[in-house]
Design a protein around this motif. Structure first.
Motif, PDB file in Angstrom:
ATOM      1  N   UNK A  12      -3.746  -6.030  -7.010  1.00  0.00           N
ATOM      2  CA  UNK A  12      -2.801  -5.610  -5.866  1.00  0.00           C
ATOM      3  C   UNK A  12      -2.196  -4.359  -6.230  1.00  0.00           C
ATOM      4  N   UNK A  13      -2.168  -3.484  -5.708  1.00  0.00           N
ATOM      5  CA  UNK A  13      -1.258  -1.685  -5.660  1.00  0.00           C
ATOM      6  C   UNK A  13      -0.681  -2.113  -4.624  1.00  0.00           C
ATOM      7  N   UNK A  14       0.420  -1.655  -3.863  1.00  0.00           N
ATOM      8  CA  UNK A  14       0.982  -0.680  -2.969  1.00  0.00           C
ATOM      9  C   UNK A  14       1.615   0.580  -3.251  1.00  0.00           C
ATOM     10  N   UNK A  15       1.453   1.383  -3.441  1.00  0.00           N
ATOM     11  CA  UNK A  15       2.379   2.295  -2.772  1.00  0.00           C
ATOM     12  C   UNK A  15       2.412   3.147  -1.902  1.00  0.00           C
ATOM     13  N   UNK A  16       4.230   2.733  -1.728  1.00  0.00           N
ATOM     14  CA  UNK A  16       4.528   3.376  -0.268  1.00  0.00           C
ATOM     15  C   UNK A  16       5.958   4.172  -0.319  1.00  0.00           C
ATOM     16  N   UNK A  17       5.944   4.443   0.579  1.00  0.00           N
ATOM     17  CA  UNK A  17       7.706   5.103   0.634  1.00  0.00           C
ATOM     18  C   UNK A  17       7.449   6.516  -0.263  1.00  0.00           C
ATOM     19  N   UNK A  64      -1.522 -10.390  -7.548  1.00  0.00           N
ATOM     20  CA  UNK A  64      -0.935 -10.416  -8.308  1.00  0.00           C
ATOM     21  C   UNK A  64      -0.475  -8.814  -7.808  1.00  0.00           C
ATOM     22  N   UNK A  65       0.727  -8.250  -7.142  1.00  0.00           N
ATOM     23  CA  UNK A  65       0.724  -7.741  -6.118  1.00  0.00           C
ATOM     24  C   UNK A  65       2.120  -6.461  -7.368  1.00  0.00           C
ATOM     25  N   UNK A  66       2.153  -4.948  -6.388  1.00  0.00           N
ATOM     26  CA  UNK A  66       2.382  -4.449  -7.640  1.00  0.00           C
ATOM     27  C   UNK A  66       2.985  -3.237  -6.160  1.00  0.00           C
ATOM     28  N   UNK A  67       4.595  -3.274  -6.314  1.00  0.00           N
ATOM     29  CA  UNK A  67       4.694  -1.923  -5.798  1.00  0.00           C
ATOM     30  C   UNK A  67       5.438  -0.651  -6.391  1.00  0.00           C
ATOM     31  N   UNK A 122      -7.377  -3.842  -5.507  1.00  0.00           N
ATOM     32  CA  UNK A 122      -7.266  -3.378  -4.453  1.00  0.00           C
ATOM     33  C   UNK A 122      -5.939  -2.565  -4.816  1.00  0.00           C
ATOM     34  N   UNK A 123      -6.374  -1.053  -3.521  1.00  0.00           N
ATOM     35  CA  UNK A 123      -5.327   0.524  -3.769  1.00  0.00           C
ATOM     36  C   UNK A 123      -5.241   0.086  -2.504  1.00  0.00           C
ATOM     37  N   UNK A 124      -4.051  -0.002  -1.775  1.00  0.00           N
ATOM     38  CA  UNK A 124      -3.148   0.674  -0.914  1.00  0.00           C
ATOM     39  C   UNK A 124      -2.751   1.392  -0.779  1.00  0.00           C
ATOM     40  N   UNK A 125      -2.646   2.645   0.325  1.00  0.00           N
ATOM     41  CA  UNK A 125      -1.495   3.736   0.416  1.00  0.00           C
ATOM     42  C   UNK A 125      -1.182   3.397   1.241  1.00  0.00           C
ATOM     43  N   UNK A 126       0.336   4.005   1.621  1.00  0.00           N
ATOM     44  CA  UNK A 126       0.777   3.923   3.033  1.00  0.00           C
ATOM     45  C   UNK A 126       1.198   4.692   3.375  1.00  0.00           C
ATOM     46  N   UNK A 130     -16.293   9.336  -8.837  1.00  0.00           N
ATOM     47  CA  UNK A 130     -17.372   8.637  -9.495  1.00  0.00           C
ATOM     48  C   UNK A 130     -16.853   6.629  -9.076  1.00  0.00           C
ATOM     49  N   UNK A 131     -15.223   6.811  -8.419  1.00  0.00           N
ATOM     50  CA  UNK A 131     -14.699   5.922  -8.153  1.00  0.00           C
ATOM     51  C   UNK A 131     -14.720   5.065  -6.772  1.00  0.00           C
ATOM     52  N   UNK A 132     -14.755   3.807  -7.341  1.00  0.00           N
ATOM     53  CA  UNK A 132     -15.304   3.061  -5.988  1.00  0.00           C
ATOM     54  C   UNK A 132     -14.270   3.259  -4.118  1.00  0.00           C
ATOM     55  N   UNK A 133     -14.445   4.232  -4.113  1.00  0.00           N
ATOM     56  CA  UNK A 133     -14.026   4.528  -2.526  1.00  0.00           C
ATOM     57  C   UNK A 133     -13.526   3.557  -2.342  1.00  0.00           C
ATOM     58  N   UNK A 134     -14.296   1.880  -1.445  1.00  0.00           N
ATOM     59  CA  UNK A 134     -13.651   1.420  -0.632  1.00  0.00           C
ATOM     60  C   UNK A 134     -12.690   0.496  -1.394  1.00  0.00           C
ATOM     61  N   UNK A 135     -12.244   0.589  -3.646  1.00  0.00           N
ATOM     62  CA  UNK A 135     -11.309  -0.315  -3.290  1.00  0.00           C
ATOM     63  C   UNK A 135      -9.784   0.275  -2.583  1.00  0.00           C
TER      64      UNK A 135
END
Length: 558
Positions: free
Chosen positions: A127-132, A164-167, A336-340, A360-365
Motif C-alpha cells: 500500500x502507498x499512502x500519499x499525503x500532505x 506493507x505501507x509506504x508513506x 492499493x494507492x491512497x491519495x489524501x 489502461x490502469x486499474x482505477x479501483x486500485x
RNA sequence: GCGCCUGUAGCUCAGUUUGGAUAGAGCAACGGACUUCUAAUCCGUAGGUCGUGCGUUCGAGUCGCACCAGGCGCGCCA
C-alpha cells in the motif's frame, strides 16, 4: 489468537451450526453469505449477537425464531469460550461467553507485549499512502496538519493489520509557484546585500520569505549577486526551495510523521513522465486538439467535462503531471494507492480517476480521500487566514500552541471528510473537557499504581502467573473491552477510519477510571493484588498500543 | 445550475459502509464524592419531532426518491 479475532472464531462456529441445520432442512445455503455479528446494546443481551436467522428464515421456509432455535441446538462449543446461547425475538441469536474465558484473555494481552492487536491479514497488500504534499513555497498550514494526522495514523493502522505501507510526499518543485517563490525570496535577499530587486507581482508576502532570504544570506553571503546568470539563479532557487522543504520536513518530524519517499515532480518531468502519458493517451485515442491546447477526453471516463493537458502556451497543466505521477505509482507495483487530498482539490478527483482509467490502469486500485476543512476557533471566534498575505496560523504555530498530542488527537476526532472546528482553547486545557488528557491520564494512572506498589515493597510477581479467576465480573467487563481492540483495529484499517481508535480509547479509559475509583488495586491480599495488577497492566498496554497508532504519547506521569 | 461534504441533546460530535433490540459520549447545567493506588477522576439528575416529507421492509438515524438548510468545489491556476 494471533490473526484471528473472537469474531472470526464465532463466525466459524455459527457457520458450522448453520450447515448442520441446512442438512436437517434439506437446504443448500449459498457459500457467500456473511454471518453478521455485532455487539448488542446491553450486557444482558449477550457479548455478541447475530441476526443471521432473520436473514436466512425465508430461504429455510421457516420463522426466524424457529431457525434461530435450530441453529443454537447445533452449536458445538463445549470446549470453546461460549457459555450459552439464547434466542430473543424477533430472532436474534445472543451469545454469552464465559466470564472466566474473558478473564483469561488478559494473559493474551500481557504475553503478546506490544504486538497485541497486530494481526496478519489474509492477504497482505503493498500500500502507498500519499499525503500532505503541500507546495514547498511556504510553511505547512493546519489543513496539512490534519492530513498528516490522518495519513500517518492510517498508515500505522494498515501496517498493524499486516500490510506493507509506504508513506510518500510529493514535492511540487516544478511550476509557476516555484518561480514566484524564488523571485520573492530573491527580492528580500537582494535587499540584504544592499541591492534592489523588484518584488514580483502576486509574490509571497509572509515573513518566512524573509527568513529564508536571511538564511541564504547567512550561509552563502553575497554569492548570488550575479543572478543574471541562469545557473546562479537556478542554484539560488534550489537552495531556497531546499530550505523550505527542510522546514516542512522538520515540522512533520516534530509531529511524529516520517515519510519513506519524498518524490520530486521535477525528477518525474525529467524522466519524461508527462510525455509518456501523452503518448499513451494519444495511442488510445483519448486526446484531441482545440483552441491550440491539447485536451483529454475526460467525459468518456466519467468526468463531467473534458480537461486540458497542455495549455496553448505549451505548459503542462496540473492534471498532466498528476497523471504521470499516478502512472509512476502504478509502475511501482502497489496493490492499493491512497491519495489524501485537501478539500480544495475535490474538483480534480474525477479527472484523475478518469485519466487513470484512460491510461489502461486499474482505477479501483486508487482510493482518493478528501480530508475536510479546518476552522480554527479562539475565544469562540473563527480565525480568518490568508495565505498569500502571510497571515495565517501555520502547523508550527499550532504545535507550539497546543502540542503534538492534542493536535493529532483532535484531528482524528472527526471523520476524515467532515468539516472540523478546532477549538484552540479546548485543546490546550488540561481539564477533563479535553479528551486527550482523559486517555493519557488513564495510562499514567496505571504507571502510578505500579510505582506505589514498588514503594510499598510489594512484589507483583510475574503477572502472567496471576490467578485471574479472582477477578470480578466488573473486571471481566474490562477484559471484554480489551478483547475488542484487535477487532476495532481491523475495522478501522479496512474502513480507513482512524477516528475509531480515538473513540475506542476514550471508552477504555472511561472503563478504567470508573474501576479505579471503585476498586482498590493494591490490597492486603497478594493474590488479588496480582490479578488486579495484571488487569491494569493489560489496560495500560492496550492504551499504549492505541495511542501509538494515532501518534500520541503515552506518559508515565502527568 | 452541476458535483462533493454536512444536518442526531443547549454546544461539539459518534453511530449510517453490512437496516435490527430502550438512539450514545464528552462538554455545558444541577446535586454529590478527596484522612484513599494522582479529584486531569468518579457517582447521580436532567436533556431528543435523528433537517422535512414520501417510499421500500416484519423492522429505517441507517436504504431509495424528492425537498429544505449550511459549507466547499466547479480555470488553458496549483
Amino acid at each position: 489468537m494471533a490473526g484471528e479475532t473472537m469474531k472470526d472464531a464465532l463466525q466459524t462456529i455459527l457457520r458450522q451450526a448453520i450447515d448442520c441445520v441446512a442438512e436437517e432442512f434439506y437446504q443448500k445455503i449459498p457459500q457467500d453469505i456473511g454471518i453478521p455479528l455485532s455487539v448488542p446494546p446491553s450486557d444482558d443481551l449477550g457479548d455478541y449477537s447475530s441476526n443471521v436467522a432473520m436473514l436466512l428464515a425465508k430461504l429455510f421456509r421457516t420463522s426466524p425464531m424457529r431457525l434461530a432455535e435450530a441453529i443454537i441446538r447445533n452449536v458445538k462449543g463445549e470446549a470453546g469460550p461460549i457459555a450459552w446461547l439464547e434466542v430473543k425475538p424477533p430472532g436474534f441469536i445472543n451469545i454469552f461467553l464465559s466470564s472466566n474465558w474473558w478473564r483469561q484473555r488478559i494473559i493474551d494481552v500481557l504475553s503478546m507485549g506490544g504486538d497485541y492487536g497486530i494481526a496478519q491479514t489474509r492477504e497482505p497488500q503493498k500500500v502507498q499512502i500519499e499525503f500532505v504534499s503541500a507546495n514547498p513555497v511556504g510553511p505547512l498550514n493546519v489543513v496539512s496538519a490534519r492530513a498528516a494526522a490522518l495519513g500517518d495514523s492510517l498508515a500505522n493502522l494498515l501496517s498493524a493489520v499486516g500490510h506493507e505501507v509506504q508513506r510518500e510526499y510529493l514535492i511540487n518543485d516544478a511550476g509557476n509557484q516555484v518561480t514566484l517563490f524564488g523571485e520573492s525570496v530573491l527580492s528580500r535577499y537582494f535587499a540584504l546585500i544592499g541591492h534592489d530587486y523588484p518584488f514580483p507581482e502576486n509574490g509571497y508576502l509572509g515573513d518566512y520569505i524573509t527568513d529564508v532570504a536571511e538564511w541564504v544570506f547567512n550561509e552563502h553571503g553575497a554569492e548570488f549577486e550575479a543572478i543574471e546568470d541562469e545557473g546562479v539563479r537556478r542554484r539560488f532557487v534550489d537552495i531556497s526551495l531546499g530550505r523550505m522543504i527542510e522546514n516542512q520536513r522538520q515540522t512533520l518530524l516534530d509531529y511524529g510523521v516520517v515519510f519513506d519517499v519524498w518524490f520530486s515532480e521535477r525528477a518525474l518531468r525529467a524522466k519524461g513522465g508527462p510525455d509518456d502519458v501523452k503518448a499513451i493517451l494519444k495511442e488510445r485515442g483519448s486526446l484531441f486538439r482545440e483552441d491550440g491546447a491539447l485536451w483529454f477526453e475526460a467525459t468518456k471516463f466519467g468526468d463531467k467535462r473534458d480537461r486540458v493537458l497542455v495549455k496553448r502556451d505549451g505548459e503542462a497543466t496540473y492534471l498532466l503531471g498528476d497523471l504521470a505521477y499516478h502512472r509512476d505509482k502504478y509502475q511501482r507495483g502497489f496493490d492499493l494507492i491512497i491519495d489524501i487530498l485537501g478539500p480544495d482539490h475535490q474538483g480534480q478527483v474525477a479527472g484523475i480517476l478518469g485519466g487513470i482509467e484512460a491510461l489502461g490502469l486499474e482505477r479501483r486500485k486508487t482510493r482518493v480521500m478528501i480530508s475536510g476543512h479546518v476552522r480554527l476557533l479562539r475565544d469562540g471566534k473563527t480565525l480568518a487566514m490568508s495565505k498569500r498575505a502571510g497571515d495565517f496560523i501555520s502547523m508550527n504555530d499550532l504545535l507550539q500552541d497546543v502540542g503534538k498530542d492534542a493536535a493529532r488527537f483532535f484531528f482524528l476526532l472527526r471523520t476524515a471528510s467532515a468539516h472540523l472546528d478546532f477549538d484552540l482553547d479546548l485543546a490546550k486545557k488540561q481539564t477533563p473537557e479535553n479528551p486527550v488528557y482523559y486517555v493519557q491520564y488513564a495510562h499514567a494512572r496505571v504507571r502510578s499504581i505500579f510505582r506505589k506498589a514498588a514503594e510499598l515493597g510489594m512484589d507483583p510477581g510475574d503477572l502472567i502467573e496471576a490467578d485471574l479467576s479472582l477477578l470480578s465480573d466488573d473486571e471481566a467487563h474490562i477484559a471484554k473491552r480489551l478483547c475488542r481492540f484487535p477487532e476495532m483495529i481491523e475495522r478501522a484499517a479496512s474502513k480507513h477510519e482512524p477516528h475509531l481508535v480515538c473513540y475506542y480509547l476514550m471508552e477504555l479509559a472511561g472503563d478504567f477510571h470508573r474501576y479505579y475509583n471503585k476498586t482498590k488495586v493494591l490490597t492486603n491480599d497478594p493474590e488479588v493484588t496480582s490479578a488486579r495488577l495484571a488487569l491494569s497492566e493489560a489496560v495500560r498496554r492496550v492504551i499504549e498500543a492505541g495511542l501509538k497508532i494515532i501518534g500520541v504519547s503515552a506518559p508515565d506521569a502527568m
